[in-house]
Design an enzyme around this catalytic site. Sequence first.
Site: not given
Length: 223
Positions: A11, A36, A38, A40, A69, A71, A140, A178
């Site tokens: 990540s 990865h 992330d 957000m 990913h 979010m 998750m 994750d």
Amino acid sequence: MAANETIISPSLLSCDFSRLANELKALEEAGLKWAHLDVMDGMFVPNITFGPPVIKSMRKECNLFFDCHLMIEQPERYIQEFVDAGADLICVHAEATNHLERVVSAIADAGVKPAVSLNPATPLEEVRYLLPQLYMVLIMSVNPGFGGQKYIPFCTEKISELKQMINDSKAETLIQVDGGVTMDNCRELVEAGADVLVSGSAFFKFPPYAERHKKFIETCAGK
């Protein structure tokens, strides 16, 4: 990569953002294949990270498989932007959209691999009928939004149940985990059915990356 070898997807939230290009190159040189990312939005989760412009910049620096990913609320609004930025896989949260199958189909139609993420308390039934369409399901194992959290123990049973569900459906969907993934629990997660492990601080805080990657792979294999 050996057949059936666990995939480690570091990540990037835990890397040194002041030298991001160097970090990406270092991962490649260390033998990593995935990264990865992330994303957000400060709405679906309380944190804000980065979006397509940063990913587009990252894409110019490496050939890693970008495991994006999202979010974010209503991810369907931004699928094409992430594709254009260089995503290889786009993972959306079942909890973040009202029309999950439509979003999954849109990701596949855009030419990248579709995946769905489930928060710890979200039941597996959310993805049962989508498994043949999904490249991956992300379990998750912490509540999303921040790095460095402890693994939620009941998620191991959830991984096992998802593996059985995938086998029963005769799908080939990968399982990613994750949240709180460490050298202490990675073998247990693989034994439960995980194929891809996301690791942030437990990876980046232990350079050199080639040695850390090798240690993760060996531990997952029970060596």
